[in-house]
Design an enzyme around this catalytic site. Sequence first.
Site, PDB file in Angstrom:
ATOM      1  N   ASP A 166       1.100  -0.868   0.131  1.00 36.33           N
ATOM      2  CA  ASP A 166      -0.510   0.058  -0.243  1.00 36.33           C
ATOM      3  C   ASP A 166       0.757   1.336  -0.445  1.00 36.33           C
ATOM      4  OD1 ASP A 166      -2.473   1.831   0.725  1.00 36.33           O
ATOM      5  OD2 ASP A 166      -1.281   1.882   2.448  1.00 36.33           O
TER       6      ASP A 166
ATOM      7  N   ASP B 186       0.327   5.629   0.764  1.00 32.44           N
ATOM      8  CA  ASP B 186      -0.459   6.251   2.133  1.00 32.44           C
ATOM      9  C   ASP B 186      -0.703   5.209   3.132  1.00 32.44           C
ATOM     10  OD1 ASP B 186      -0.443   8.922   0.643  1.00 32.44           O
ATOM     11  OD2 ASP B 186      -2.286   7.280  -0.042  1.00 32.44           O
TER      12      ASP B 186
ATOM     13  N   THR C 252      -2.638   1.116  -4.239  1.00 33.13           N
ATOM     14  CA  THR C 252      -3.235   2.480  -3.598  1.00 33.13           C
ATOM     15  C   THR C 252      -4.266   2.494  -3.669  1.00 33.13           C
ATOM     16  OG1 THR C 252      -2.705   4.474  -3.221  1.00 33.13           O
ATOM     17  CG2 THR C 252      -1.962   4.200  -5.451  1.00 33.13           C
ATOM     18  N   SER C 253      -5.126   3.648  -3.412  1.00 34.90           N
ATOM     19  CA  SER C 253      -6.515   3.779  -3.705  1.00 34.90           C
ATOM     20  C   SER C 253      -6.693   5.358  -4.176  1.00 34.90           C
ATOM     21  CB  SER C 253      -7.545   4.087  -2.237  1.00 34.90           C
ATOM     22  OG  SER C 253      -7.967   2.787  -1.296  1.00 34.90           O
TER      23      SER C 253
END
Length: 227
Positions: A16, A18, A109-110
């Site tokens: 991931d 952040d 990542t989103s």
Amino acid sequence: MTAVLHRRGFAAFLFDMDGTILDSIAVANRIWARWAERHGLDAAEILRVMHGVQAVQTVRRFAPAGINVEEEAAAITEAEVAETAGVVAIPGAAPFLQGLPPERWAVVTSAPRRLALRRLWAAGLPVPAVLVCAEDVKNGKPAPDCFLAAARALGVPISDCLIWEDAPAGIAAAEAAGATVIVVGATHPRRLETPHPVVQDYVSFHVEADSTGALTLVALGQEGKRP
């Protein structure tokens, strides 16, 4: 980090972004708090649940009736792209990532791709060959789609991947994907309640690759030497 991770080799590492390899929480919290205040919403509740999921999902969940969800999410993203002060790498993340074989790791990542690239640059982190972002999957975290897509892109089974996460939504996505999970706790003021091994940063271990390319975490001794 547990002995199980010390002994096991993984085909690839999926990170991931952040909160896991970089810290952007202060920036994100400022922008989302401003958005909440503008719409008369409870900022504390939004900040409690928005980490690790796509912006459009959070806007859709909290926005007042009549709001254009896509436009609001796009405006928030633009604000995050513009505001990078305070975006820093998690300690040890840069050399750790730089030491990995390029074909053996990905960032999942989103964040939209434009924001992801901006934050990686701001934190001084390398851009991986495989970068799976919000626009690359139909269903964001906690759905497992993004991690499954990264494993496919790397050409490895998801069951042979170690996923590095920090947020509940991402951890749930990693579990649903069927991978092994390790949690990075650097940005958590209190220890996260999780059954998975937790590390604070990337300075206390390194990675070794065997003859097949499998990656194994190796802890450093107290004097910075291999045990």
